[in-house]
Design a protein around this motif. Structure first.
Motif, PDB file in Angstrom:
ATOM      1  N   MET A   1       0.834  -1.202   0.000  1.00 11.46           N
ATOM      2  CA  MET A   1       0.000   0.000   0.000  1.00 11.46           C
ATOM      3  C   MET A   1       0.870   1.254   0.000  1.00 11.46           C
ATOM      4  O   MET A   1       1.966   1.272   0.554  1.00 11.46           O
ATOM      5  CB  MET A   1      -0.937   0.020   1.212  1.00 11.46           C
ATOM      6  CG  MET A   1      -1.972  -1.105   1.232  1.00 11.46           C
ATOM      7  SD  MET A   1      -2.998  -1.058   2.709  1.00 11.46           S
ATOM      8  CE  MET A   1      -3.875   0.477   2.461  1.00 11.46           C
ATOM      9  N   GLY A   2       0.378   2.322  -0.659  1.00 10.01           N
ATOM     10  CA  GLY A   2       1.119   3.565  -0.730  1.00 10.01           C
ATOM     11  C   GLY A   2       0.959   4.404   0.521  1.00 10.01           C
ATOM     12  O   GLY A   2       0.194   4.076   1.436  1.00 10.01           O
ATOM     13  N   GLN A   3       1.674   5.510   0.554  1.00 12.69           N
ATOM     14  CA  GLN A   3       1.654   6.429   1.681  1.00 12.69           C
ATOM     15  C   GLN A   3       0.371   7.263   1.673  1.00 12.69           C
ATOM     16  O   GLN A   3      -0.040   7.788   0.646  1.00 12.69           O
ATOM     17  CB  GLN A   3       2.860   7.361   1.596  1.00 12.69           C
ATOM     18  CG  GLN A   3       2.867   8.501   2.579  1.00 12.69           C
ATOM     19  CD  GLN A   3       3.060   8.024   3.994  1.00 12.69           C
ATOM     20  OE1 GLN A   3       3.973   7.266   4.269  1.00 12.69           O
ATOM     21  NE2 GLN A   3       2.211   8.480   4.904  1.00 12.69           N
ATOM     22  N   LYS A   4      -0.271   7.393   2.834  1.00  9.06           N
ATOM     23  CA  LYS A   4      -1.419   8.294   2.947  1.00  9.06           C
ATOM     24  C   LYS A   4      -0.924   9.726   2.973  1.00  9.06           C
ATOM     25  O   LYS A   4       0.109  10.037   3.568  1.00  9.06           O
ATOM     26  CB  LYS A   4      -2.229   7.993   4.206  1.00  9.06           C
ATOM     27  CG  LYS A   4      -3.197   6.834   4.066  1.00  9.06           C
ATOM     28  CD  LYS A   4      -4.161   6.784   5.227  1.00  9.06           C
ATOM     29  CE  LYS A   4      -5.227   5.713   5.000  1.00  9.06           C
ATOM     30  NZ  LYS A   4      -6.204   5.650   6.117  1.00  9.06           N
ATOM     31  N   THR A   5      -1.670  10.607   2.327  1.00  5.61           N
ATOM     32  CA  THR A   5      -1.317  12.023   2.317  1.00  5.61           C
ATOM     33  C   THR A   5      -2.551  12.871   2.513  1.00  5.61           C
ATOM     34  O   THR A   5      -3.677  12.436   2.222  1.00  5.61           O
ATOM     35  CB  THR A   5      -0.625  12.408   0.990  1.00  5.61           C
ATOM     36  OG1 THR A   5      -0.126  13.751   1.086  1.00  5.61           O
ATOM     37  CG2 THR A   5      -1.584  12.332  -0.184  1.00  5.61           C
ATOM     38  N   LEU A  18      -9.477  20.257   0.529  1.00  2.62           N
ATOM     39  CA  LEU A  18      -8.497  19.582   1.372  1.00  2.62           C
ATOM     40  C   LEU A  18      -8.977  18.152   1.576  1.00  2.62           C
ATOM     41  O   LEU A  18     -10.062  17.918   2.124  1.00  2.62           O
ATOM     42  CB  LEU A  18      -8.371  20.298   2.720  1.00  2.62           C
ATOM     43  CG  LEU A  18      -7.453  19.637   3.750  1.00  2.62           C
ATOM     44  CD1 LEU A  18      -6.029  19.495   3.224  1.00  2.62           C
ATOM     45  CD2 LEU A  18      -7.479  20.411   5.062  1.00  2.62           C
ATOM     46  N   GLU A  19      -8.185  17.191   1.123  1.00  5.54           N
ATOM     47  CA  GLU A  19      -8.609  15.792   1.133  1.00  5.54           C
ATOM     48  C   GLU A  19      -7.478  14.886   1.615  1.00  5.54           C
ATOM     49  O   GLU A  19      -6.300  15.214   1.476  1.00  5.54           O
ATOM     50  CB  GLU A  19      -9.033  15.350  -0.271  1.00  5.54           C
ATOM     51  CG  GLU A  19     -10.206  16.156  -0.825  1.00  5.54           C
ATOM     52  CD  GLU A  19     -10.571  15.772  -2.250  1.00  5.54           C
ATOM     53  OE1 GLU A  19     -11.773  15.699  -2.541  1.00  5.54           O
ATOM     54  OE2 GLU A  19      -9.653  15.557  -3.064  1.00  5.54           O
ATOM     55  N   GLU A  20      -7.856  13.750   2.152  1.00  7.92           N
ATOM     56  CA  GLU A  20      -6.895  12.729   2.538  1.00  7.92           C
ATOM     57  C   GLU A  20      -7.089  11.526   1.630  1.00  7.92           C
ATOM     58  O   GLU A  20      -8.216  11.078   1.402  1.00  7.92           O
ATOM     59  CB  GLU A  20      -7.082  12.332   4.002  1.00  7.92           C
ATOM     60  CG  GLU A  20      -5.947  11.486   4.542  1.00  7.92           C
ATOM     61  CD  GLU A  20      -5.986  11.348   6.054  1.00  7.92           C
ATOM     62  OE1 GLU A  20      -5.107  10.653   6.598  1.00  7.92           O
ATOM     63  OE2 GLU A  20      -6.880  11.936   6.684  1.00  7.92           O
ATOM     64  N   PHE A  21      -5.993  11.021   1.081  1.00  5.46           N
ATOM     65  CA  PHE A  21      -6.092   9.895   0.158  1.00  5.46           C
ATOM     66  C   PHE A  21      -4.757   9.151   0.150  1.00  5.46           C
ATOM     67  O   PHE A  21      -3.781   9.580   0.777  1.00  5.46           O
ATOM     68  CB  PHE A  21      -6.449  10.366  -1.250  1.00  5.46           C
ATOM     69  CG  PHE A  21      -5.516  11.384  -1.828  1.00  5.46           C
ATOM     70  CD1 PHE A  21      -4.457  11.017  -2.659  1.00  5.46           C
ATOM     71  CD2 PHE A  21      -5.678  12.744  -1.548  1.00  5.46           C
ATOM     72  CE1 PHE A  21      -3.588  11.960  -3.185  1.00  5.46           C
ATOM     73  CE2 PHE A  21      -4.816  13.693  -2.064  1.00  5.46           C
ATOM     74  CZ  PHE A  21      -3.764  13.297  -2.895  1.00  5.46           C
ATOM     75  N   GLU A  22      -4.717   8.048  -0.561  1.00  3.24           N
ATOM     76  CA  GLU A  22      -3.523   7.216  -0.599  1.00  3.24           C
ATOM     77  C   GLU A  22      -2.766   7.417  -1.897  1.00  3.24           C
ATOM     78  O   GLU A  22      -3.353   7.357  -2.986  1.00  3.24           O
ATOM     79  CB  GLU A  22      -3.919   5.746  -0.452  1.00  3.24           C
ATOM     80  CG  GLU A  22      -2.752   4.814  -0.180  1.00  3.24           C
ATOM     81  CD  GLU A  22      -3.225   3.414   0.148  1.00  3.24           C
ATOM     82  OE1 GLU A  22      -3.076   2.525  -0.719  1.00  3.24           O
ATOM     83  OE2 GLU A  22      -3.762   3.212   1.258  1.00  3.24           O
ATOM     84  N   LEU A  23      -1.490   7.667  -1.769  1.00  2.00           N
ATOM     85  CA  LEU A  23      -0.640   7.763  -2.946  1.00  2.00           C
ATOM     86  C   LEU A  23      -0.317   6.368  -3.472  1.00  2.00           C
ATOM     87  O   LEU A  23      -0.262   5.411  -2.694  1.00  2.00           O
ATOM     88  CB  LEU A  23       0.674   8.476  -2.594  1.00  2.00           C
ATOM     89  CG  LEU A  23       0.584   9.943  -2.175  1.00  2.00           C
ATOM     90  CD1 LEU A  23       1.925  10.404  -1.603  1.00  2.00           C
ATOM     91  CD2 LEU A  23       0.164  10.822  -3.340  1.00  2.00           C
ATOM     92  N   PRO A  24      -0.074   6.223  -4.764  1.00  2.00           N
ATOM     93  CA  PRO A  24       0.345   4.919  -5.279  1.00  2.00           C
ATOM     94  C   PRO A  24       1.778   4.600  -4.827  1.00  2.00           C
ATOM     95  O   PRO A  24       2.522   5.497  -4.405  1.00  2.00           O
ATOM     96  CB  PRO A  24       0.284   5.106  -6.796  1.00  2.00           C
ATOM     97  CG  PRO A  24       0.450   6.564  -7.007  1.00  2.00           C
ATOM     98  CD  PRO A  24      -0.204   7.228  -5.835  1.00  2.00           C
ATOM     99  N   GLU A  25       2.151   3.340  -4.887  1.00  2.00           N
ATOM    100  CA  GLU A  25       3.538   2.969  -4.623  1.00  2.00           C
ATOM    101  C   GLU A  25       4.437   3.645  -5.660  1.00  2.00           C
ATOM    102  O   GLU A  25       4.082   3.743  -6.830  1.00  2.00           O
ATOM    103  CB  GLU A  25       3.710   1.451  -4.702  1.00  2.00           C
ATOM    104  CG  GLU A  25       3.222   0.704  -3.476  1.00  2.00           C
ATOM    105  CD  GLU A  25       4.152   0.877  -2.268  1.00  2.00           C
ATOM    106  OE1 GLU A  25       5.278   1.409  -2.444  1.00  2.00           O
ATOM    107  OE2 GLU A  25       3.743   0.501  -1.166  1.00  2.00           O
ATOM    108  N   ILE A  26       5.598   4.114  -5.201  1.00  2.00           N
ATOM    109  CA  ILE A  26       6.491   4.764  -6.158  1.00  2.00           C
ATOM    110  C   ILE A  26       7.103   3.737  -7.110  1.00  2.00           C
ATOM    111  O   ILE A  26       7.285   2.572  -6.764  1.00  2.00           O
ATOM    112  CB  ILE A  26       7.610   5.563  -5.462  1.00  2.00           C
ATOM    113  CG1 ILE A  26       8.558   4.644  -4.678  1.00  2.00           C
ATOM    114  CG2 ILE A  26       7.037   6.650  -4.577  1.00  2.00           C
ATOM    115  CD1 ILE A  26       9.845   5.335  -4.233  1.00  2.00           C
ATOM    116  N   LYS A  27       7.422   4.209  -8.318  1.00  2.00           N
ATOM    117  CA  LYS A  27       8.114   3.390  -9.307  1.00  2.00           C
ATOM    118  C   LYS A  27       9.622   3.492  -9.069  1.00  2.00           C
ATOM    119  O   LYS A  27      10.100   4.311  -8.275  1.00  2.00           O
ATOM    120  CB  LYS A  27       7.765   3.879 -10.712  1.00  2.00           C
ATOM    121  CG  LYS A  27       6.275   3.824 -11.025  1.00  2.00           C
ATOM    122  CD  LYS A  27       5.976   4.493 -12.368  1.00  2.00           C
ATOM    123  CE  LYS A  27       4.489   4.547 -12.642  1.00  2.00           C
ATOM    124  NZ  LYS A  27       4.178   5.308 -13.888  1.00  2.00           N
TER     125      LYS A  27
END
Length: 423
Positions: A1-5, A18-27
Motif C-alpha cells: 500500500m502507498g503512503q497516505k497524504t 483539502l482531502e486525505e487519500f492514498e498515494l500509489p507505490e512509487i516506481k
C-alpha cells in the motif's frame, strides 16, 4: 500500500478541496517525499481562478484533480532504485518547479495528480531528477528552501537583463554594473528581496530607487533594508512615494542627475507603472515587466521612437532556472540575503484553500504553510497579542521580535516542536 497524504487539490475554477487519500507505490524512477513547508504564490491564485483555462492545468482536472503548491521543501522518505546512488531517505531537499521537460508546460502545483507542495506527502516523477531539479539541502530551516523558489525568480529577473553596444552584437547580460536601477511598486514582498539581492549578488549598481504609493510598506522596507545598510555595500538607496511630487517624472529623473535608469523593474501589473518605467529609461535602458497580470489582454503604451533611436528594450521574466535556485540557497545559507523579509503570515494546511482563493484581498506578503499542522492564517504582527493568551504565540513573538520581526529558523523549530512534526 502507498503512503497516505493530506493535500489541497484543484478540481476546477474556484474549487479547492483539502482531502486525505492514498498515494500509489512509487516506481523505480520516482521518489517519495514528506513536505514540511510550502509558500503560497500569486500564480497559484491565478490557477485557482482559471481552473482548466490555465495553460498548465490538465483538461481532466475535474476527474483527476491536481495538488496545488510549487514552493516547497521537506524530507526524502523513499528513493526508487534508479536514484538510490544519488539520494538517500532522511535527507532534506529543495526543488526547482520550472521543469520544461521536453517542451512540456507541466509543473508541480499546476499539472500533477500526485506532485505538489500543499500536501503532507507527494511523489516526485522521474523528470524532476532527470533535469537536475531535485537539490540536496542542508539549511537550518525548511522555509528558506521553500522561499528559494521565489527568490530564484527575482535572481532570474536580474540575470535576464541585458545591454548592448555599438561595436558588435554581443549582449552584456545582467543589470549594468555601476548603473541606476529603478524598482517600481517595489515595497511589496517580492520587491523587498529585489532590493536586497543586488547588494550581495550579481552586478552591483551605483543607485537603487524603489517606488511605492503605500507609505506603510515603504516604512517597513526602510526598516528592514535601510539606506545605511546599502551604503555599506557601496549602493545609494532611495525609497520614494511618487505621489509626494507634483511632477513625478522630473523628480525621479533628478535622482539620477537627469540620466535616467539603466535597468527598470515593474513589480506591479499596473499600466501606468509600465508606461512610467518606459519613459524613465536611460540610453540602452532595459525594462523588465516582472509582475504577471491576470488579464491576458493586458497592455501598455511603449515609446517605440526611443526603442529605435535610444536603444531601449523591453522584456518580461517569470521563474528562474536551477542555477538561480542554487544561488538563492547559497546566498541565504551564507546569511547574505534574508528571504524572510517576504514573509508576513504563517498557516497550516487547513487554511490553504481559503488563503489562495482570497489572496488579493488579504494584502499579505508571502504566506508560509506548514503542511503537517492545522493552524489559522496568522499574521506575524499578531503574534504578540495572541501570545497574551497562548504560550505558543508568546514564544513565536519572542523569537520573531529578536529577528527584526521576521520569521526565522528558531521560530520554525518552535512551531514544529509544538505540533510534534518530525517527532
Amino acid at each position: 500500500m502507498g503512503q497516505k497524504t493530506k493535500a489541497v487539490r484543484l478540481y476546477g475554477a474556484d474549487d479547492l478541496r483539502l482531502e486525505e487519500f492514498e498515494l500509489p507505490e512509487i516506481k523505480d524512477d520516482e521518489i517519495l517525499v514528506r513536505i514540511i513547508s510550502d509558500s503560497i504564490c500569486m500564480s497559484t491564485y491565478k490557477l485557482a481562478k482559471q481552473g482548466k483555462k490555465h495553460k498548465r492545468c490538465p483538461q481532466n482536472v475535474d476527474t483527476n484533480p491536481i495538488i496545488i503548491g510549487h514552493e516547497f521543501a521537506g524530507d526524502i522518505v523513499k528513493v526508487g532504485a534508479k536514484w538510490s546512488g544519488e539520494f538517500k531517505a532522511g535527507e532534506k531537499f529543495a526543488q526547482q518547479p520550472a521543469l520544461n521537460y521536453k517542451g512540456s508546460l507541466a509543473s508541480p502545483g499546476y499539472s500533477y495528480e500526485f506532485f505538489g507542495g500543499d500536501a503532507s506527502y507527494c511523489i516526485l516523477p522521474h523528470e524532476v531528477m532527470e533535469l537536475g531539479c531535485l537539490l540536496h539541502y542542508d539549511g537550518d530551516a525548511y522555509f528558506y528552501a521553500s522561499l528559494a523558489e521565489p527568490v530564484s525568480c527575482i535572481i532570474g529577473g536580474y540575470h535576464i537583463m541585458y545591454h548592448t553596444n555599438k561595436q558588435n552584437y554581443d549582449h552584456a547580460m545582467d543589470i549594468k554594473e555601476g548603473g541606476n536601477v529603478l524598482i517600481l511598486g517595489g515595497a511589496g514582498p517580492m520587491g523587498l528581496e529585489a532590493v536586497e539581492y543586488p547588494l550581495y549578488g550579481g552586478n552591483k549598481p551605483t543607485r537603487i530607487v524603489v517606488t511605492d504609493v503605500d507609505d506603510g510598506r515603504l516604512e517597513r522596507a526602510k526598516k528592514l533594508i535601510p539606506p545605511e545598510l546599502a551604503k555599506k555595500q557601496g549602493v545609494e538607496l532611495h525609497y520614494v512615494n511618487p505621489r509626494g511630487f507634483a511632477d513625478q517624472y522630473t523628480a525621479l529623473m533628478d535622482i539620477t542627475g537627469g540620466k535616467g535608469y539603466d535597468d527598470v523593474f515593474v513589480y506591479a501589473p499596473i499600466k501606468e507603472l509600465a508606461e512610467a518605467g518606459d519613459r524613465l529609461m536611460a540610453f540602452d535602458g532595459c525594462l523588465n515587466f516582472f509582475a504577471g497580470p491576470s488579464d491576458k489582454n493586458f497592455s501598455a503604451m511603449m515609446n517605440l521612437y526611443n526603442c529605435h533611436y535610444t536603444s531601449t528594450h523591453i522584456l518580461g521574466s517569470t521563474g528562474g532556472n536551477t542555477d538561480d535556485l542554487k544561488e538563492a540557497i547559497k546566498l541565504a545559507s551564507e546569511k547574505k540575503i534574508r528571504p524572510a523579509v517576504m514573509v508576513t503570515h504563517i498557516c497550516g494546511i487547513d487554511a490553504v484553500a481559503s488563503a489562495v482563493i482570497n489572496l488579493p484581498e488579504l494584502r499579505a506578503g508571502k504566506i508560509v504553510t506548514y503542511t503537517h499542522i492545522n493552524m489559522p492564517l496568522t499574521a506575524i504582527s499578531d503574534f504578540a497579542k495572541l501570545g497574551e493568551k497562548d504560550p505558543l504565540f508568546a514564544d513565536l513573538h519572542k523569537s520573531c521580535d529578536a529577528h527584526q520581526g521576521l520569521w526565522n529558523a528558531e521560530a520554525e523549530k518552535i512551531l514544529l516542536k509544538h505540533f510534534k512534526v518530525g517527532a
